[in-house]
Design an enzyme around this catalytic site. Structure first.
Site, PDB file in Angstrom:
ATOM      1  CG  ASP A 211      -0.097  -0.031   2.519  1.00 28.01           C
ATOM      2  OD1 ASP A 211       0.300   1.055   2.990  1.00 28.01           O
ATOM      3  OD2 ASP A 211       0.173  -1.132   3.052  1.00 28.01           O
ATOM      4  CG  ASP A 213       1.913   4.755   5.772  1.00 30.23           C
ATOM      5  OD1 ASP A 213       1.662   3.709   6.394  1.00 30.23           O
ATOM      6  OD2 ASP A 213       2.214   5.815   6.333  1.00 30.23           O
TER       7      ASP A 213
END
Length: 293
Positions: A211, A213
């Protein structure tokens, strides 16, 4: 001089709970003076090379990043004769170009953890090892080559921000770490890398991006469902990477050109007559080479 047998260790993170294709595979319980490791260790051979696998969070993911017994894990790996240790872990990315699904071969760390035991040494036997270069350059190169062979997009080099967790970052924290020059963020490579250096084990970190973050304006807060979807795809690449390691490394271990296997040579500061016998006994596996000399 007698040749030293190579033993490849793999510390599996989220989503990586075993090594496929091991011959004579068996789970082996190991006890350490630092307590119990995360789980039993899976041992066997792959392409004629001994391998040892430990699921960092335990099978079924029962340990949080803060409750993993990092000292016991590294001691157990050392007991099993591991010479080359590869860490596989999930991370968030602070860089647009390090996208979900990519791999990053980490070469630096910023340690922001605070609730973990970070050294085998202490009162009664003090030691200071260098972690200026906290991973083995040789192993990192091997990891990069193995990752490229899987077809995954892989980045050589990156700074890993180790946070305590288990919660993910606030947006303010995420933006701050990005401004610091960090590339990825995770919860488990510290103090693992420091302890591997104290145990004189060559160590490399393979970070699997799941991802962005929470800094990325188009992605918002980290969602565990999105992470799990990317993690599933990453796991297949990670298993292929691990399968390639024996062929790239071979079965004979030669002295590390960067000195990882001799990190304690001049590190112990406490005079022999002042050393705590109880602590010295606990250190017999990780530091016996220099303490018995």
């Amino acid at each position: 001089m007698t040749e030293k047998q190579r033993v490849i260790g793999v510390m599996g993170g989220s989503g990586v709970y075993e090594i496929d294709g091991l011959e004579d595979a068996r789970w082996q319980a190991v006890t350490t003076p630092w307590g119990d490791p995360s789980d039993a260790l899976l041992t066997g051979t792959l392409d004629g090379v001994k391998m040892v696998f430990l699921p960092r969070h335990g099978r079924g993911h029962v340990h949080s990043p803060s409750t993993v017994n990092y000292r016991a894990n590294i001691d157990a790996m050392k007991q099993m004769g591991v010479t080359d240790l590869f860490s596989v872990s999930a991370v968030g990315s602070f860089r647009e170009e390090m996208a979900p699904g990519d791999f990053v071969i980490v070469d630096q760390f910023i340690d922001r953890t605070f609730a973990r035991e970070k050294s085998f040494f202490g009162t009664g036997c003090v030691a200071h090892v260098s972690v200026a270069h906290p991973v083995c350059e040789r192993l990192s190169g091997i990891a990069y080559e193995a990752a490229r062979a899987t077809g995954v997009t892989v980045h050589m080099g990156g700074t890993y921000l180790a946070m305590e967790g288990p919660q993910f970052s606030s947006m303010a924290e995420s933006k701050m770490y990005r401004d610091w020059g960090c590339d990825v963020i995770g919860m488990t490579n510290m103090p693992e890398a420091k302890l591997a250096r104290e145990a004189e084990i060559c160590y490399a970190s393979i970070a699997m991006v799941t991802d962005y973050d929470s800094w990325h304006p188009d992605h918002g807060a980290v969602q565990i469902t999105d992470i799990l979807a990317t993690l599933k795809a990453n796991t297949a690449h990670a298993k292929s990477l691990v399968a390639a390691l024996p062929g790239l490394l071979g079965s004979t271990f030669e002295p590390c050109p960067f000195g990882c296997d001799r990190a304690l040579e001049y590190a112990i500061m406490t005079a022999p007559e002042k050393r705590d016998p109880a602590l010295v006994e606990k250190l017999s596996t990780v530091a016996g080479r220099v303490l018995k000399g």
